[in-house]
Write an enzyme that holds these catalytic residues in place. Sequence first.
Site, PDB file in Angstrom:
ATOM      1  N   ASN A   9       0.669  -1.375  -0.130  1.00 28.77           N
ATOM      2  CA  ASN A   9      -0.051  -0.032  -0.171  1.00 28.77           C
ATOM      3  C   ASN A   9       0.867   1.361  -0.025  1.00 28.77           C
ATOM      4  O   ASN A   9       1.635   1.551   0.963  1.00 28.77           O
ATOM      5  CB  ASN A   9      -1.074  -0.115   1.279  1.00 28.77           C
ATOM      6  CG  ASN A   9      -1.486   1.298   1.360  1.00 28.77           C
ATOM      7  OD1 ASN A   9      -1.682   1.983   0.274  1.00 28.77           O
ATOM      8  ND2 ASN A   9      -2.191   1.443   2.494  1.00 28.77           N
ATOM      9  N   LYS A  11       0.118   4.319  -0.230  1.00 33.78           N
ATOM     10  CA  LYS A  11      -0.553   5.493   0.352  1.00 33.78           C
ATOM     11  C   LYS A  11      -0.364   6.764  -0.624  1.00 33.78           C
ATOM     12  O   LYS A  11      -0.494   6.455  -1.784  1.00 33.78           O
ATOM     13  CB  LYS A  11      -0.022   5.742   1.902  1.00 33.78           C
ATOM     14  CG  LYS A  11      -0.073   4.596   2.770  1.00 33.78           C
ATOM     15  CD  LYS A  11       0.355   4.547   4.157  1.00 33.78           C
ATOM     16  CE  LYS A  11       0.175   3.319   4.783  1.00 33.78           C
ATOM     17  NZ  LYS A  11       0.249   3.223   6.255  1.00 33.78           N
ATOM     18  N   HIS A  95      -9.096   1.258   5.385  1.00 37.55           N
ATOM     19  CA  HIS A  95      -7.951   1.404   5.915  1.00 37.55           C
ATOM     20  C   HIS A  95      -8.133   2.312   7.089  1.00 37.55           C
ATOM     21  O   HIS A  95      -8.766   3.344   7.193  1.00 37.55           O
ATOM     22  CB  HIS A  95      -6.754   1.904   4.951  1.00 37.55           C
ATOM     23  CG  HIS A  95      -5.613   1.875   5.424  1.00 37.55           C
ATOM     24  ND1 HIS A  95      -4.981   3.042   6.331  1.00 37.55           N
ATOM     25  CD2 HIS A  95      -4.730   0.922   5.284  1.00 37.55           C
ATOM     26  CE1 HIS A  95      -3.856   2.494   6.715  1.00 37.55           C
ATOM     27  NE2 HIS A  95      -3.358   1.503   6.036  1.00 37.55           N
ATOM     28  N   GLU A  97      -6.229   4.748   8.106  1.00 35.34           N
ATOM     29  CA  GLU A  97      -6.362   6.024   7.945  1.00 35.34           C
ATOM     30  C   GLU A  97      -7.336   6.902   7.302  1.00 35.34           C
ATOM     31  O   GLU A  97      -7.773   7.942   7.609  1.00 35.34           O
ATOM     32  CB  GLU A  97      -4.951   6.395   6.935  1.00 35.34           C
ATOM     33  CG  GLU A  97      -3.837   6.117   7.577  1.00 35.34           C
ATOM     34  CD  GLU A  97      -2.456   5.460   6.805  1.00 35.34           C
ATOM     35  OE1 GLU A  97      -2.562   5.483   5.715  1.00 35.34           O
ATOM     36  OE2 GLU A  97      -1.497   4.879   7.402  1.00 35.34           O
ATOM     37  N   GLU A 167      -4.922  -5.070  10.464  1.00 36.53           N
ATOM     38  CA  GLU A 167      -3.774  -3.927  10.870  1.00 36.53           C
ATOM     39  C   GLU A 167      -4.092  -3.175  12.056  1.00 36.53           C
ATOM     40  O   GLU A 167      -4.800  -2.314  12.208  1.00 36.53           O
ATOM     41  CB  GLU A 167      -3.932  -2.973   9.626  1.00 36.53           C
ATOM     42  CG  GLU A 167      -3.668  -3.657   8.344  1.00 36.53           C
ATOM     43  CD  GLU A 167      -3.392  -2.329   7.442  1.00 36.53           C
ATOM     44  OE1 GLU A 167      -2.246  -2.477   6.666  1.00 36.53           O
ATOM     45  OE2 GLU A 167      -3.697  -1.413   7.126  1.00 36.53           O
ATOM     46  N   GLY A 173       2.855   2.317  10.598  1.00 39.43           N
ATOM     47  CA  GLY A 173       3.981   3.372  10.610  1.00 39.43           C
ATOM     48  C   GLY A 173       4.780   3.808  11.876  1.00 39.43           C
ATOM     49  O   GLY A 173       5.292   4.926  11.929  1.00 39.43           O
ATOM     50  N   SER A 213       3.880  -2.093  10.120  1.00 36.85           N
ATOM     51  CA  SER A 213       5.320  -2.309  10.122  1.00 36.85           C
ATOM     52  C   SER A 213       5.876  -3.471   9.907  1.00 36.85           C
ATOM     53  O   SER A 213       6.921  -3.973  10.395  1.00 36.85           O
ATOM     54  CB  SER A 213       5.645  -1.871  11.924  1.00 36.85           C
ATOM     55  OG  SER A 213       5.246  -0.364  11.968  1.00 36.85           O
TER      56      SER A 213
HETATM   57  P1  13P Z   1       3.480   0.503   7.528  1.00 39.11           P
HETATM   58  O1  13P Z   1       3.973  -0.956   6.968  1.00 39.11           O
HETATM   59  O2  13P Z   1       4.195   1.517   6.968  1.00 39.11           O
HETATM   60  O3  13P Z   1       3.231   0.282   8.968  1.00 39.11           O
HETATM   61  O4  13P Z   1       1.950   0.751   7.009  1.00 39.11           O
HETATM   62  C1  13P Z   1       1.070  -0.323   6.894  1.00 39.11           C
HETATM   63  C2  13P Z   1      -0.282   0.144   6.476  1.00 39.11           C
HETATM   64  O5  13P Z   1      -0.784   0.642   6.846  1.00 39.11           O
HETATM   65  C3  13P Z   1      -0.529  -0.825   5.122  1.00 39.11           C
HETATM   66  O6  13P Z   1      -2.058  -0.503   4.903  1.00 39.11           O
END
Ligand code: 13P
Length: 256
Positions: A9, A11, A95, A97, A167, A173, A213
């Site tokens: 992903n 982003k 997601h 976010e 997740e 992150g 992560s």
């Molecule tokens: P990170 O791997 O940067 O922690 O992000 C995970 C994520 O949100 C994947 O959708």
Amino acid sequence: MRTPFIAGNWKMYKTVAETVKYVKEFRALVKDVDGVEIVVAPPFTAVRAAAEAARNSNVGIAAQDLHWEREGAFTGEVSGAMIREAGAEYVIVGHSERRTLFGESDASVNRKIAAACAAGLCPIVCIGETFDQRERQETFDVLDRQIKQGLDGLTSDRMAQLVVAYEPVWAIGTGRNATPEQAAEAHAHIRRRLRQWFGPDAAELCHVIYGGSVKPDNITSLMSQPEVDGALVGGASLDVRSFLEIVTKGRDARLR
Ligand code: 13P
């Protein structure tokens, strides 16, 4: 036996030019890597270019969100049909976010999953608890609510094709991944509920992948858990070599 599923992903990273460069380089590196489904999710603007650069390769393309209507007066939104036409086969839905920064709810996730299926896209549905919810021992309740409300009304046949991404919000992150045991426990719970609500066949076929992560140095231990069918990788998928290492190590962990 479920084929491991590893998705990146991106982003809000990468322009069209950066996407094309990445996909061309990446497809050459993974052309002989079998036994694993590989997907990358660029921003909307780069979906078509990514799909063209990935044509006739073993790299699938996902979008990161969609609107639940096919078309309409929804400024700034993009529909499943538009995403499918641009060449994507998958779409990330719900997601964290989107949930925390843009007001996504289980109800909107539910409508988006239906829209994705109607458009011929495979939804990658994200669920997961916050740090506070875990501290209060509400993890399973949160997952239950997100599954029950988010997947409400889905047929078992559709469920079988879905990808559920666990997740934990506190692991996204932060560089602080769930331990393999924490991931396995949550995944086992998710699959138990899917079995209960959608039947054993759908639960057996559906992929439950882990995100938060994921890096080249923790993918092996995560994927060594039989309950972990793959990974949704954020930051570490932005670099071709790092994502390649995650894909190959993840696949190898499962083959052992
Ligand atoms: P990170 O791997 O940067 O922690 O992000 C995970 C994520 O949100 C994947 O959708």
